[in-house]
Design a protein around this motif. Structure first.
Motif, PDB file in Angstrom:
ATOM      1  N   LEU A   1      -4.189  19.668   0.213  1.00  0.00           N
ATOM      2  CA  LEU A   1      -5.320  19.378   1.086  1.00  0.00           C
ATOM      3  C   LEU A   1      -4.982  19.715   2.538  1.00  0.00           C
ATOM      4  O   LEU A   1      -5.801  20.302   3.259  1.00  0.00           O
ATOM      5  CB  LEU A   1      -5.709  17.891   0.985  1.00  0.00           C
ATOM      6  N   ARG A   2      -3.776  19.325   2.962  1.00  0.00           N
ATOM      7  CA  ARG A   2      -3.358  19.623   4.338  1.00  0.00           C
ATOM      8  C   ARG A   2      -3.278  21.131   4.564  1.00  0.00           C
ATOM      9  O   ARG A   2      -3.709  21.647   5.596  1.00  0.00           O
ATOM     10  CB  ARG A   2      -2.002  18.974   4.631  1.00  0.00           C
ATOM     11  N   GLN A   3      -2.683  21.857   3.598  1.00  0.00           N
ATOM     12  CA  GLN A   3      -2.541  23.320   3.724  1.00  0.00           C
ATOM     13  C   GLN A   3      -3.901  23.999   3.816  1.00  0.00           C
ATOM     14  O   GLN A   3      -4.065  25.010   4.514  1.00  0.00           O
ATOM     15  CB  GLN A   3      -1.760  23.880   2.537  1.00  0.00           C
ATOM     16  N   ASP A   4      -4.886  23.439   3.132  1.00  0.00           N
ATOM     17  CA  ASP A   4      -6.229  24.007   3.152  1.00  0.00           C
ATOM     18  C   ASP A   4      -7.006  23.623   4.417  1.00  0.00           C
ATOM     19  O   ASP A   4      -8.157  24.038   4.588  1.00  0.00           O
ATOM     20  CB  ASP A   4      -7.025  23.554   1.925  1.00  0.00           C
ATOM     21  N   GLY A   5      -6.381  22.793   5.266  1.00  0.00           N
ATOM     22  CA  GLY A   5      -7.032  22.378   6.507  1.00  0.00           C
ATOM     23  C   GLY A   5      -8.124  21.347   6.311  1.00  0.00           C
ATOM     24  O   GLY A   5      -8.986  21.173   7.178  1.00  0.00           O
ATOM     25  N   ARG A   6      -8.108  20.643   5.170  1.00  0.00           N
ATOM     26  CA  ARG A   6      -9.127  19.629   4.899  1.00  0.00           C
ATOM     27  C   ARG A   6      -8.874  18.397   5.773  1.00  0.00           C
ATOM     28  O   ARG A   6      -7.724  17.967   5.930  1.00  0.00           O
ATOM     29  CB  ARG A   6      -9.080  19.231   3.421  1.00  0.00           C
TER      30      ARG A   6
ATOM     31  N   THR B   1      -0.931  17.380 -11.767  1.00  0.00           N
ATOM     32  CA  THR B   1      -0.578  17.498 -10.346  1.00  0.00           C
ATOM     33  C   THR B   1      -0.267  16.108  -9.793  1.00  0.00           C
ATOM     34  O   THR B   1      -1.034  15.161 -10.007  1.00  0.00           O
ATOM     35  CB  THR B   1      -1.742  18.113  -9.543  1.00  0.00           C
ATOM     36  N   SER B   2       0.845  15.991  -9.091  1.00  0.00           N
ATOM     37  CA  SER B   2       1.172  14.706  -8.472  1.00  0.00           C
ATOM     38  C   SER B   2       0.293  14.502  -7.242  1.00  0.00           C
ATOM     39  O   SER B   2      -0.218  15.470  -6.651  1.00  0.00           O
ATOM     40  CB  SER B   2       2.641  14.678  -8.046  1.00  0.00           C
ATOM     41  N   ILE B   3       0.116  13.221  -6.865  1.00  0.00           N
ATOM     42  CA  ILE B   3      -0.689  12.920  -5.682  1.00  0.00           C
ATOM     43  C   ILE B   3      -0.075  13.562  -4.445  1.00  0.00           C
ATOM     44  O   ILE B   3      -0.776  14.118  -3.593  1.00  0.00           O
ATOM     45  CB  ILE B   3      -0.826  11.395  -5.495  1.00  0.00           C
ATOM     46  N   THR B   4       1.261  13.536  -4.359  1.00  0.00           N
ATOM     47  CA  THR B   4       1.941  14.136  -3.204  1.00  0.00           C
ATOM     48  C   THR B   4       1.620  15.617  -3.090  1.00  0.00           C
ATOM     49  O   THR B   4       1.274  16.119  -2.010  1.00  0.00           O
ATOM     50  CB  THR B   4       3.461  13.939  -3.321  1.00  0.00           C
ATOM     51  N   ALA B   5       1.703  16.332  -4.224  1.00  0.00           N
ATOM     52  CA  ALA B   5       1.410  17.767  -4.213  1.00  0.00           C
ATOM     53  C   ALA B   5      -0.058  18.015  -3.879  1.00  0.00           C
ATOM     54  O   ALA B   5      -0.394  18.968  -3.154  1.00  0.00           O
ATOM     55  CB  ALA B   5       1.758  18.378  -5.565  1.00  0.00           C
ATOM     56  N   TYR B   6      -0.935  17.154  -4.402  1.00  0.00           N
ATOM     57  CA  TYR B   6      -2.370  17.313  -4.148  1.00  0.00           C
ATOM     58  C   TYR B   6      -2.681  17.128  -2.665  1.00  0.00           C
ATOM     59  O   TYR B   6      -3.430  17.910  -2.066  1.00  0.00           O
ATOM     60  CB  TYR B   6      -3.148  16.299  -4.988  1.00  0.00           C
ATOM     61  N   VAL B   7      -2.072  16.101  -2.055  1.00  0.00           N
ATOM     62  CA  VAL B   7      -2.311  15.836  -0.634  1.00  0.00           C
ATOM     63  C   VAL B   7      -1.731  16.961   0.220  1.00  0.00           C
ATOM     64  O   VAL B   7      -2.346  17.389   1.202  1.00  0.00           O
ATOM     65  CB  VAL B   7      -1.722  14.466  -0.229  1.00  0.00           C
ATOM     66  N   ASP B   8      -0.554  17.457  -0.153  1.00  0.00           N
ATOM     67  CA  ASP B   8       0.025  18.596   0.575  1.00  0.00           C
ATOM     68  C   ASP B   8      -0.923  19.794   0.533  1.00  0.00           C
ATOM     69  O   ASP B   8      -1.091  20.500   1.530  1.00  0.00           O
ATOM     70  CB  ASP B   8       1.382  18.981  -0.023  1.00  0.00           C
TER      71      ASP B   8
ATOM     72  N   VAL C   1       0.865  -1.177   0.000  1.00  0.00           N
ATOM     73  CA  VAL C   1       0.000   0.000   0.000  1.00  0.00           C
ATOM     74  C   VAL C   1       0.900   1.225   0.000  1.00  0.00           C
ATOM     75  O   VAL C   1       1.840   1.309   0.795  1.00  0.00           O
ATOM     76  CB  VAL C   1      -0.911   0.004   1.248  1.00  0.00           C
ATOM     77  N   ALA C   2       0.653   2.163  -0.900  1.00  0.00           N
ATOM     78  CA  ALA C   2       1.506   3.341  -1.019  1.00  0.00           C
ATOM     79  C   ALA C   2       0.670   4.611  -1.106  1.00  0.00           C
ATOM     80  O   ALA C   2      -0.152   4.758  -2.022  1.00  0.00           O
ATOM     81  CB  ALA C   2       2.417   3.230  -2.243  1.00  0.00           C
ATOM     82  N   GLY C   3       0.856   5.500  -0.143  1.00  0.00           N
ATOM     83  CA  GLY C   3       0.250   6.828  -0.181  1.00  0.00           C
ATOM     84  C   GLY C   3      -1.256   6.857  -0.120  1.00  0.00           C
ATOM     85  O   GLY C   3      -1.879   7.790  -0.645  1.00  0.00           O
ATOM     86  N   LEU C   4      -1.892   5.862   0.527  1.00  0.00           N
ATOM     87  CA  LEU C   4      -3.354   5.850   0.582  1.00  0.00           C
ATOM     88  C   LEU C   4      -3.862   7.076   1.333  1.00  0.00           C
ATOM     89  O   LEU C   4      -3.506   7.306   2.488  1.00  0.00           O
ATOM     90  CB  LEU C   4      -3.859   4.594   1.278  1.00  0.00           C
ATOM     91  N   THR C   5      -4.693   7.849   0.673  1.00  0.00           N
ATOM     92  CA  THR C   5      -5.247   9.077   1.254  1.00  0.00           C
ATOM     93  C   THR C   5      -6.733   9.141   0.914  1.00  0.00           C
ATOM     94  O   THR C   5      -7.117   8.928  -0.234  1.00  0.00           O
ATOM     95  CB  THR C   5      -4.529  10.325   0.701  1.00  0.00           C
TER      96      THR C   5
ATOM     97  N   GLN D   1     -13.456   4.886  -2.507  1.00  0.00           N
ATOM     98  CA  GLN D   1     -12.358   5.392  -3.312  1.00  0.00           C
ATOM     99  C   GLN D   1     -11.337   6.127  -2.449  1.00  0.00           C
ATOM    100  O   GLN D   1     -11.690   6.801  -1.480  1.00  0.00           O
ATOM    101  CB  GLN D   1     -12.884   6.336  -4.394  1.00  0.00           C
ATOM    102  N   ALA D   2     -10.080   5.979  -2.834  1.00  0.00           N
ATOM    103  CA  ALA D   2      -8.996   6.676  -2.140  1.00  0.00           C
ATOM    104  C   ALA D   2      -7.880   6.933  -3.140  1.00  0.00           C
ATOM    105  O   ALA D   2      -7.750   6.236  -4.157  1.00  0.00           O
ATOM    106  CB  ALA D   2      -8.468   5.831  -0.976  1.00  0.00           C
ATOM    107  N   HIS D   3      -7.070   7.945  -2.876  1.00  0.00           N
ATOM    108  CA  HIS D   3      -5.872   8.185  -3.665  1.00  0.00           C
ATOM    109  C   HIS D   3      -4.784   7.218  -3.198  1.00  0.00           C
ATOM    110  O   HIS D   3      -4.797   6.732  -2.070  1.00  0.00           O
ATOM    111  CB  HIS D   3      -5.397   9.623  -3.481  1.00  0.00           C
ATOM    112  N   GLY D   4      -3.819   6.955  -4.068  1.00  0.00           N
ATOM    113  CA  GLY D   4      -2.730   6.057  -3.725  1.00  0.00           C
ATOM    114  C   GLY D   4      -2.827   4.734  -4.461  1.00  0.00           C
ATOM    115  O   GLY D   4      -3.725   4.520  -5.294  1.00  0.00           O
TER     116      GLY D   4
END
Length: 535
Positions: free
Chosen positions: A293-298, A284-291, A267-271, A337-340
């Motif tokens: 999401l965190r910055q937006d406080g989601r 957009t890479s998944i890493t950048a997308y998840v970052d 399992v890799a990067g499941l978000t 559904q999940a990213h990763g």
């Protein structure tokens, strides 16, 4: 209550000669129990011993064929649970009785709604629920839908529902099944407070050490009848186990390692986002997308979860209920559904349906056998087919091969010691432990390469527990990779080769089971001990 008061007070509950027969079986025979007021009275016994039937009789869900019931010295005859509630008896069932599409508040007040004129007085209800929750340490959000709650939260709602109705005698069926040690002690402190206020608790549990810790009196039931009443200060867990099942207390400890170098599941990067799945924008890479999401406080239900499980390995996931365990299972199974990325035996299965994942070698023991694992109104052989209908022995061209399915169900009944009259018996007629053994047998029978075992021994007796542990150990030794999720920390520590702690959707610590105690593990799970990447 003082000792002198207890000695002279009328018993809170007296059961005399309770007998209950069903076609082909005597569930209870000449049961005799006296419960002192203002005490915690534990009832222990293996699954199928008759505890659930007895509690259903006391709660008015069933009527005894013989015997008498007295509450506070008065003989009673309950026709319905409403009669029991009116007599001050409340019951929290092991499998919760809540409406998923109602809020917490609506579930608690259902049938006992406070009114302001013709309307529901939600303000009064909310105030009372908040007061009860604060007084007893039962954290709930009155406005959340029950379908969005984890098992632990559902249990708290059930306890509040009983207290809301003014119960003075509480029946708690496996109340600690989903709690970490710190929460168990908090619950026990609450029970001691209730006891000091004169309330009486009938406590059903398979965790014998906990019974010895909290109970003032213990009654042992075996094969439908009472075999012993003991003082917890004068008995050991081992002796209780012998009284229950005639054998020593089993241990989950696994000594030898069978871990191979072949990865079964990666399992890799499941978000997973709390407010619904959105596709990652192009470019957009998944890493950048998840970052972002965190910055937006989601809020993230799963936050960059990555791990590998090798063949012959059991990876344990430890976490307080509601920290992402259910979402992790659903992401791996393809239910949500999940990213990763998810790889099974080197194949990327991230886009596969749940059925295709099952057909490709994923077995699944679900966390709630009634809601997710069985069709209670269906026969055992039909439940054997459930989830395996596209494979042998169930599949025969476009049809279900009933004869082969029934024969394989007979095999499971024999190999997994499922105690039942036969394959045509309805699943609802089995005790919890026998239902669980059927599910374990079904999931092992598909020859999985990877197994998700979510709370595999929740609510089962020491005999069934030992049998399930043995099946998991044997399958591990034969090369099965297992993701084990459990609230039983002794089970988690004893069976796992590695333990990962999940906290607020993130894996925060990797721990060596040979060097961790339940208390320290509970510290990581609650955030009291800050996790590091590797311990």
């Amino acid at each position: 209550m003082s000792a002198d008061t207890l000695a002279t007070a009328r018993p809170a509950v007296e059961l005399e000669g309770i007998t209950k027969r069903f076609p082909g079986v005597v569930a209870n025979h000449d049961i005799r129990i006296t419960v002192r007021p203002g005490t915690v009275h534990a009832i222990v016994g293996e699954n199928g011993a008759g505890k659930s039937t007895l509690m259903k009789i006391l709660y008015g869900m069933q009527r005894p064929d013989e015997g008498t019931i007295k509450v506070n010295g008065e003989q009673v005859s309950f026709r319905t649970p409403s009669d029991a509630i009116a007599a001050g008896i409340g019951m929290v069932h092991q499998h919760f009785m809540l409406a998923d599409n109602f809020t917490v508040l609506e579930n608690i007040v259902l049938g006992a709604e406070p009114r302001k004129g013709l309307n529901l007085d939600t303000g009064a209800a909310r105030r009372r629920i908040t007061d009860l929750a604060a007084a007893h340490g039962l954290r709930v959000d009155p406005d959340r839908l029950v379908e969005d709650l984890g098992v632990g939260d559902r249990q708290r709602v059930e306890i509040l529902k009983v207290l809301y109705r003014g119960a003075r005698i509480l029946i708690l069926d496996e109340p600690t099944a989903v709690l970490v040690p710190q929460e168990v002690e908090e619950l026990f402190q609450n029970l001691r407070e209730l006891k000091s206020e004169g309330l009486t608790v009938i406590f059903i549990s398979h965790k014998l050490d906990e019974v010895l810790d909290i109970a003032d009196d213990i009654t042992v039931i075996r094969r439908g009848t009472t075999v012993a009443s003991v003082d917890p200060r004068e008995v050991t867990a081992r002796r209780l186990a012998e009284l229950m099942v005639g054998s020593e207390l089993p241990t989950p400890e696994t000594r030898e390692s069978t871990v191979t170098d072949k990865v079964a599941l990666k399992v890799a990067g499941l978000t997973m986002e709390a407010d619904g799945h959105r596709p990652v924008p192009k470019g957009t890479s998944i890493t950048a997308y998840v970052d972002k999401l965190r910055q937006d406080g989601r809020r993230l239900l799963l936050d960059d979860v990555s791990f590998e499980i090798h063949k012959g390995e059991i990876l344990g996931i430890a976490g307080v209920e509601g920290n992402g365990q259910s979402e992790l299972i659903e992401a791996i199974m393809g239910i949500r559904q999940a990213h990763g990325d998810v790889e099974l035996d080197g194949r990327d299965i991230s886009s596969w349906s749940t059925l295709k994942r099952r057909e490709s070698g994923i077995g699944y023991i679900p966390e709630d056998r009634h809601r997710q694992g069985l069709l209670l109104e269906a026969s055992l052989w039909e439940n054997r087919v459930l989830g395996h209908q596209t494979r042998k022995p169930a599949k025969n061209g476009p049809w279900v091969d009933r004869k082969a399915a029934k024969a394989d169900t007979e095999r499971i009944i024999g190999e997994y010691d499922v105690r039942t009259p036969g394959v045509d018996t309805l699943a609802l007629a089995l005790s919890g432990g026998n239902q669980q053994k059927l599910i374990v047998g079904r999931e092992m029978s598909g020859e999985p390469s990877f197994l998700i075992a979510a709370h595999p021994t929740r609510g089962v007796d020491v005999g069934a527990q030992a049998a399930i542990w043995d099946h998991l150990r044997n399958a591990r030794a034969a090369g099965l990779a297992v993701l084990l999720i459990s609230a039983d920390l002794d089970e988690l520590i004893g069976l796992s080769d590695t333990i990962q702690v999940i906290y607020r959707g993130r894996l925060v610590a990797a721990l060596d089971p040979s060097d961790i105690t339940p208390e320290r593990l509970g510290g990581y799970m609650t955030g009291a001990i800050a996790g590091t990447e590797e311990e």
